[in-house]
Structures are given as C-alpha cells and as structure tokens.
Design an enzyme around this catalytic site. Structure first.
Site, PDB file in Angstrom:
ATOM      1  N   ASP A  30     -16.972  38.921  42.700  1.00 39.51           N
ATOM      2  CA  ASP A  30     -17.588  39.913  43.580  1.00 39.51           C
ATOM      3  C   ASP A  30     -16.794  41.212  43.618  1.00 39.51           C
ATOM      4  O   ASP A  30     -15.583  41.215  43.869  1.00 39.51           O
ATOM      5  CB  ASP A  30     -17.713  39.342  44.999  1.00 39.51           C
ATOM      6  CG  ASP A  30     -18.641  38.143  45.049  1.00 39.51           C
ATOM      7  OD1 ASP A  30     -19.814  38.281  44.667  1.00 39.51           O
ATOM      8  OD2 ASP A  30     -18.175  37.059  45.455  1.00 39.51           O
TER       9      ASP A  30
ATOM     10  N   ASP B  14     -11.789  38.288  39.102  1.00 34.33           N
ATOM     11  CA  ASP B  14     -12.556  37.873  40.263  1.00 34.33           C
ATOM     12  C   ASP B  14     -14.024  38.175  39.941  1.00 34.33           C
ATOM     13  O   ASP B  14     -14.328  38.836  38.935  1.00 34.33           O
ATOM     14  CB  ASP B  14     -12.072  38.642  41.492  1.00 34.33           C
ATOM     15  CG  ASP B  14     -12.811  38.276  42.760  1.00 34.33           C
ATOM     16  OD1 ASP B  14     -13.219  37.111  42.882  1.00 34.33           O
ATOM     17  OD2 ASP B  14     -12.991  39.164  43.609  1.00 34.33           O
TER      18      ASP B  14
ATOM     19  N   ASP C 175     -10.590  42.872  43.614  1.00 34.54           N
ATOM     20  CA  ASP C 175     -10.838  43.999  44.513  1.00 34.54           C
ATOM     21  C   ASP C 175     -10.083  43.885  45.829  1.00 34.54           C
ATOM     22  O   ASP C 175     -10.045  44.844  46.592  1.00 34.54           O
ATOM     23  CB  ASP C 175     -12.338  44.109  44.812  1.00 34.54           C
ATOM     24  CG  ASP C 175     -12.838  42.962  45.675  1.00 34.54           C
ATOM     25  OD1 ASP C 175     -13.346  43.217  46.778  1.00 34.54           O
ATOM     26  OD2 ASP C 175     -12.715  41.803  45.249  1.00 34.54           O
TER      27      ASP C 175
END
Length: 532
Positions: free
Chosen positions: A112, A110, A370
């Site tokens: 961010d 990912d 996250d």
C-alpha cells in the site's frame, strides 16, 4: 544545475592567495572563504583593506541601514535568473546517504502506497466510514513539531479552530518545547503525543479535528484520551472490516495510480537479474486483485518471496510467529516452513526466520515503504538493510519550491536574516526601529512561505526554518526518498546516489559550495558585493 545565470555568477570568483581554493573578491574585513567574522578575523593571504568610515549616528545611521537593505534587495533580484526556479525535478530520487544500486542484489517492497499508489479520492471514503462507525458508538491539540521538539507557533489547532500562541506556550509551562518524556516513542507513539507519519493519517487527523470541534461548539464535555481512542478505533475498523479493500477492488481505475509504471519498475529489475520480495500487512485476496490489475495474472513470477498479513512492525522484532503457507483460496496449510519458494504465498512469520531462510542480509538488500517506523526503522537500525521512503506529498512540495514566488520569497527572507544578524550591533533608538521593521517583514515572509504549502501547517518537511520532526526521522531511517516507485525508471540499475554536502553551521558559508549543493542561502552583503 541552475543554468546559465548561476554559471555566470560562478565565473566571478577569484583565487584566494595563500589558500589554493576559490574565494569571492570582497571589500569586507573578513575573508568569506575563512568563515564568519570574529575578533581579529582576517584571511592571512588577503590584503587588509582600510576600514570604512562609520556613520555618525541618528538619522544618518538609519539611512545607512536602509541603504544596505536596498542594496541587498537589488543583489537578490539580480542573483535569481528565471531558470533558477526549475532546479528540482519532482521525479528525482533524493539521497540521505551514499548508496550504489550496483551493490544492491535484492529489492523488497511494501504494497500500500508503495507498489500501489492510491488516489486522493480514497481519503473522503475513509473519513466518512470512520465517522459513521464513531457515531454508532461517540489538551486535544493537532500541531506541527520541529526536529528539536518545538511547536511551530501558528500551527496548533483544537478541533477546527486555531489555538492562540500564548495559550500553546502556557500549556507547556511557558515554552514552545515539548519535553522528551511526552514525545513519541520509537514507533511514533508516546504517553501523551501520537505522531501521524503517513498519508493514511489524513482521514484520521480530519476526523479528530471535526469531532473535537463538534464537542467544543456544542459545549459538550469529553475526555481527550477516550476521544482519541474512539477515533483511532473507528479508523482501524475501516481497515479491519475490509471497507477500504472493498472500495478499491470495486473501482481500481479510480483508486490505483501509476500501475503501468509499477509493472515497468518490477520488470526492469528482474530483467537485470535482481531478486524481488514483497512484505505487506494487507491480505492476499486484496493484494492479488491489485497486482493483477497493475502487472497481470502472472505477477507472482516476478517475486522470489511474497508475504502477506505480516503484522509489521512486530514482524521485524517478534521471533515467535511462524510462517504459514496459503493456497490459492486463502486457506492456511499446516506443514512446517523450511524454505520460502517462488510463486508461493506466505502469511505472517518474522524477519529472523526470513533472514535465515533467504540469507538476504545487510546492505545488498534495499527495501521500499511509505511508513518510516512500520516499514523502515527496524530494517535500517537493527539489520543494516538499505531503505527507500515513498513520500507521495514530495511531488507537490517540489513543484511549489520550483515556483518563482517561493524562490524569491525564501531567498529574500534569508538575505534579510543575514542583514538582521549583521546589523544588530547598532543599538541606538533609530537603528532599533529599522531592525524592528525588518523583523516584522521577516515574520510576514515566513508566514507567506508557509502558506504556499498549506495555510494551516505549511510544509511537511520544515517549520519556518528548522526541519520538522518528520524530516528528522526521514533522514535517520531512509537512505533514499522519492515521490513514487516510478522514480526508479529515471536511473540506471547501477546508478550511485550521492547526498548533497550542505554546510554545517560551523563550516565556511562558501557561495560556490552553496551553488553546487543547491543550498540557496544568500551570503552577507559585504561578502557578495562583487556580484553585480
């Protein structure tokens, strides 16, 4: 492991006759290597000691209990050498499942809070912008829930004010338990409860609390469902309108952390022949600027596939959305995608076409993200990929766990719990007063330990003793978890991660096993009297 102090303690073990394994020398009528005592419990290979005379009762019995208490205090103090407070490395990777990086051929990421780590200074910006958006337009409790759906008392807030425990219990029909039908669904959203799962949730939680507090303090009536929707929409608009992207792009030095370490991780994996891909919900222009800042203008050459605005988590389940190719200016192409090319940028799409075009399947793929639901859950449960969770808060929590105050507080709390469990058989009035004093002290210790992490909610990983609802999902949806992607730099690319074998409740609470697995549960006094 724990250094010389614990190694010295480990050497004080004797072979248990008839068992072939280590056990502690003990004056207890039960063998600690055979489990907790029960009716007739006795190690068949150990000699049966003569029973100790019981105190007569009254004041003598009370004095006996306090003597055991003081003995335990001394033992706990002696068992915690200074180096025991640096057991955990904040830059380590922790395993929920055994995984060998030797078997991983493809790494996915990912963007961010995975490739790009953001500074805490971003949170007030999001909060302020969402508040302004909300002002332009207008049972609401924030609480912590454990893995068994119980509210941790002392963590429920209405606005900025704590809600009394009695009121929380009354709201849920005389119990702390949240019924299953009210709990979050698969993606963290239920009919009446929303689970906040990632660090992006901090501004949203703060804004909800402040708005509720404003309404309550001014005597304004409001509908909780409407308020929640308005706040959520305001936070969403910060992203949709590109405000967050603008702040980061204007000052990347301020907001982006560990960019050089991200570059080092990616370069190292490519140098060892690994294939890399990126799947993010962020737009290409934003990702491109961030990656140029961290990696350089040729960052796309590190990745075999780059997908932006993927619309996770529906990317993993919706077969209908096709891939679209983007040019350097961000304009969409109309041609049908029959292969995913290195150096090109693709938008949206779905995982099923991704698997068909790349043939990257099963446990040879390791994906990092996250958010447990949006990034990891579907990949592990539906597609058999290996997963790694990035938990930025982990670094701070480990530093707290490594403090002497935490270690002594927790270990004494566990020892005191053991005393309470053993000594509850004494039912006379004097003994009950002693046990009540111990129970009060135990509760005070639990509150102190909680406040070390956060005065309102404590650790994100535990309630007082149970794992949190978040922890349970972390174990279920991730093979590995770590504070940042840079933790990979501390391990070889063929390293094998082994999860700690912590004893289940019905398994023998062996002191040696607990030392080796890092499970610092102090045994009962009788089982550890030999360690002095």
């Amino acid at each position: 492991m724990a250094g010389a102090g614990l190694r010295a303690a480990a050497r004080r073990w004797l072979p248990c006759r008839g068992h072939g394994g280590p056990r502690a020398a003990s004056s207890s009528p039960s063998c600690p290597g055979c489990g907790p005592p029960g009716p007739g419990a006795h190690c068949p290979g150990a000699p049966r000691p003569a029973p100790a005379p019981a105190p007569a009762g009254g004041a003598e019995l009370s004095a006996h209990l306090w003597a055991r208490y003081q003995d335990m205090r001394r033992l706990v103090h002696d068992l915690l050498p200074p180096e025991v407070c640096s057991l955990l490395n904040p830059a380590a990777i922790y395993a929920n499942n055994e995984i060998s990086l030797r078997d991983v051929e493809v790494y996915g990421f990912d963007y961010d809070y995975t490739l790009a780590q953001y500074a805490d200074a971003l949170h007030p910006e999001i909060f302020s912008a969402a508040r302004d958006i909300l002002i332009e337009h207008y049972k609401s409790l924030l609480m912590k829930i454990d893995a068994f759906h119980y509210v941790q008392l002392g963590t429920a807030y209405r606005g900025l004010q704590p809600v009394p425990d009695e009121e929380v219990i009354d709201l849920y029909g005389g119990t702390q338990h949240i019924p299953l039908y009210q709990m979050s669904g698969f993606y963290g959203k239920g009919p009446s409860i929303k689970q906040f799962m990632d660090i992006f949730s901090l501004p949203e939680m703060a804004l909800l609390s402040c708005v509720v507090d404003h309404f309550l303090s001014h005597g304004l009536e409001f509908d909780q469902a409407h308020l929640y929707k308005d706040v959520t929409d305001a936070i969403r608009d910060v992203h949709v309108k590109g405000l967050m992207y603008q702040w980061i792009e204007q000052d990347m030095e301020k907001y982006i952390l560990r960019g050089d370490e991200t570059f080092a991780v990616l370069s190292r994996l490519v140098a060892h022949g690994k294939q890399l891909f990126l799947i993010t919900n962020s737009p290409f222009s934003f990702v491109d600027k961030g990656m140029r800042h961290m990696v350089g203008p040729d960052w796309r050459q590190l990745f075999d596939v780059v997908i932006v605005q993927a619309d996770k988590p529906s990317f993993f389940t919706d077969r209908r959305k096709p891939f679209r190719k983007l040019d350097e200016k961000g304009s969409l192409h109309w041609d049908r995608i029959t292969r995913l090319e290195k150096g090109k940028i693709y938008r949206q799409g779905n995982l099923y076409d991704f698997l068909r075009l790349t043939e990257w399947r099963g446990p040879r793929v390791l994906y990092f993200g996250d958010h447990l639901y949006s990034d990891l859950a579907d990949l592990m449960l539906r597609h058999g990929w290996r997963t790694g969770a990035i938990i930025p808060e982990l670094e701070r929590e480990i530093r707290i766990i490594n403090t002497e105050q935490y270690m002594h507080s927790l270990t004494w709390q566990q020892a005191l719990t053991g005393l309470l469990e053993r000594m509850q058989t004494y039912q006379d009035a004097e003994s009950q007063q002693v046990l009540a004093a111990w129970m009060k002290e135990r509760q005070e210790l639990r509150c102190i330990t909680k406040a070390l992490f956060n005065a309102q909610f404590g650790s994100i990983f535990r309630t007082f003793h149970n794992p949190t609802y978040f922890s349970r999902r972390l174990v279920r949806f991730s093979d590995l978890y770590m504070a940042s992607l840079s933790c990979l730099l501390n391990y070889r690319v063929d390293f094998t991660f082994y999860p700690r074998r912590t004893p289940l409740q019905h398994e023998a609470p062996l002191w040696m096993d607990q030392l080796c697995t890092g499970c610092m549960k102090t045994p009962f006094l009788g089982d550890m009297a030999h360690i002095r």
